[in-house]
Design a protein around this motif. Structure first.
Motif, mmCIF file in Angstrom:
data_model
loop_
_atom_site.group_PDB
_atom_site.id
_atom_site.type_symbol
_atom_site.label_atom_id
_atom_site.label_comp_id
_atom_site.label_asym_id
_atom_site.label_seq_id
_atom_site.Cartn_x
_atom_site.Cartn_y
_atom_site.Cartn_z
ATOM 1 N N MET A 162 42.388 27.678 37.980
ATOM 2 C CA MET A 162 42.641 28.813 37.695
ATOM 3 C C MET A 162 44.137 28.966 37.936
ATOM 4 N N PHE A 163 44.725 29.755 36.887
ATOM 5 C CA PHE A 163 46.299 30.162 37.173
ATOM 6 C C PHE A 163 46.747 31.137 37.936
ATOM 7 N N ILE A 164 45.797 32.129 38.577
ATOM 8 C CA ILE A 164 46.103 33.139 39.300
ATOM 9 C C ILE A 164 45.898 32.900 40.460
ATOM 10 N N THR A 165 47.137 33.597 41.501
ATOM 11 C CA THR A 165 47.034 33.382 42.763
ATOM 12 C C THR A 165 47.067 34.735 43.555
ATOM 13 N N LEU A 166 46.419 35.304 44.220
ATOM 14 C CA LEU A 166 46.513 36.686 44.990
ATOM 15 C C LEU A 166 47.122 36.552 46.231
ATOM 16 N N SER A 167 47.784 37.494 46.536
ATOM 17 C CA SER A 167 48.061 37.656 47.890
ATOM 18 C C SER A 167 48.152 39.065 48.507
ATOM 19 N N ASN A 168 47.565 38.695 49.831
ATOM 20 C CA ASN A 168 47.438 40.115 50.623
ATOM 21 C C ASN A 168 48.591 40.581 51.088
ATOM 22 N N THR A 169 49.797 39.929 50.894
ATOM 23 C CA THR A 169 51.024 40.548 51.455
ATOM 24 C C THR A 169 51.666 41.113 50.280
ATOM 25 N N ASN A 170 51.374 40.854 49.213
ATOM 26 C CA ASN A 170 51.893 41.718 47.823
ATOM 27 C C ASN A 170 51.484 43.080 48.134
ATOM 28 N N GLU A 189 43.038 32.583 22.606
ATOM 29 C CA GLU A 189 42.497 31.783 23.775
ATOM 30 C C GLU A 189 41.503 32.817 24.398
ATOM 31 N N LEU A 190 40.412 32.150 24.611
ATOM 32 C CA LEU A 190 39.270 32.783 25.598
ATOM 33 C C LEU A 190 39.783 32.990 27.020
ATOM 34 N N LEU A 191 39.622 34.111 27.784
ATOM 35 C CA LEU A 191 39.846 34.104 28.828
ATOM 36 C C LEU A 191 38.091 34.138 29.587
ATOM 37 N N PRO A 192 38.499 33.562 31.042
ATOM 38 C CA PRO A 192 37.523 33.438 31.581
ATOM 39 C C PRO A 192 36.762 34.996 31.507
ATOM 40 N N SER A 193 35.203 34.841 31.713
ATOM 41 C CA SER A 193 34.445 36.231 31.645
ATOM 42 C C SER A 193 34.818 36.628 32.990
ATOM 43 N N ILE A 194 34.376 38.037 33.084
ATOM 44 C CA ILE A 194 34.868 39.074 34.101
ATOM 45 C C ILE A 194 34.218 38.254 35.369
ATOM 46 N N ARG A 195 32.897 38.108 35.427
ATOM 47 C CA ARG A 195 32.224 37.663 36.366
ATOM 48 C C ARG A 195 32.664 36.200 36.902
ATOM 49 N N THR A 196 32.871 35.435 35.964
ATOM 50 C CA THR A 196 33.457 34.007 36.258
ATOM 51 C C THR A 196 34.718 33.979 36.881
ATOM 52 N N MET A 197 35.752 35.069 36.697
ATOM 53 C CA MET A 197 37.026 35.320 37.107
ATOM 54 C C MET A 197 37.105 35.926 38.747
ATOM 55 N N ALA A 198 35.939 36.737 38.764
ATOM 56 C CA ALA A 198 35.867 37.434 40.131
ATOM 57 C C ALA A 198 35.192 36.442 40.967
ATOM 58 N N ASN A 199 34.353 35.628 40.667
ATOM 59 C CA ASN A 199 33.758 34.600 41.319
ATOM 60 C C ASN A 199 34.925 33.481 42.012
ATOM 61 N N GLU A 200 35.724 33.023 40.986
ATOM 62 C CA GLU A 200 36.470 32.248 41.436
ATOM 63 C C GLU A 200 37.698 32.763 42.274
ATOM 64 N N LEU A 201 37.940 33.951 42.222
ATOM 65 C CA LEU A 201 39.057 34.499 42.638
ATOM 66 C C LEU A 201 38.396 34.977 44.291
#
Length: 124
Positions: A1-9, A34-46
Motif C-alpha cells: 500500500m502506497f498510503i501512509t497516515l500520520s496522527n501528527t499530520n 488503473e483499478l484502485l483497491p476497493s473502499i473496504r479493502t483500503m479501509a482494512n489495510e489502513l
C-alpha cells in the motif's frame, strides 16, 4: 500500500488519503484506468473507517481523478497535467498572498521572502 497516515499530520485522514492518491496519479505511480483497491479493502489495510475512504474516493471522483463504475470499482481517469499545473499555481498564489499579508504585519519585505525561497530551493 502506497498510503501512509500520520496522527501528527493536522489534515483529516480522508484528506491524507486523497492527497496521497492524487500524488500517486500525478507522479505516474498510478496509471490511467488503473483499478484502485476497493473502499473496504483500503479501509482494512489502513485500519481506518470505511466512511473515511468513502469520503476520500467521493472527493477524488468529484475532482475528476477517479471514476467509479458500479460493480467494477474505482479507476484512475486520465489527467491533463497542464490544467493540474495551472490549478496548483493558483493555489500557490493564494498561499503566497497570505504569506505576504502576514509578513507585512511584521515589516518583512518581499526581498526577504524571495531570499528565503532561494535558500529553500538550494536546500532541495
Amino acid at each position: 500500500m502506497f498510503i501512509t497516515l500520520s496522527n501528527t499530520n493536522p489534515d483529516p485522514l480522508y484528506k491524507q488519503v486523497k492527497d496521497q492518491i492524487i500524488h500517486a496519479i500525478v507522479t505516474g505511480d498510478l496509471k490511467k484506468d488503473e483499478l484502485l483497491p476497493s473502499i473496504r479493502t483500503m479501509a482494512n489495510e489502513l485500519k481506518i473507517s470505511v466512511i473515511t475512504i468513502k469520503r476520500a474516493y467521493a472527493d477524488l471522483e468529484n475532482e475528476g481523478y477517479i471514476t467509479t463504475r458500479p460493480g467494477l470499482g474505482s479507476f484512475v481517469t486520465p489527467i491533463n497535467k497542464d490544467n493540474l499545473r495551472n490549478e496548483k499555481i493558483s493555489e500557490i498564489r493564494i498561499n503566497l498572498k497570505e504569506i505576504l499579508d502576514e509578513a507585512a504585519k511584521y515589516y518583512i519585505e518581499v526581498e526577504d521572502i524571495i531570499k528565503i525561497l532561494k535558500e529553500l530551493k538550494e536546500e532541495r
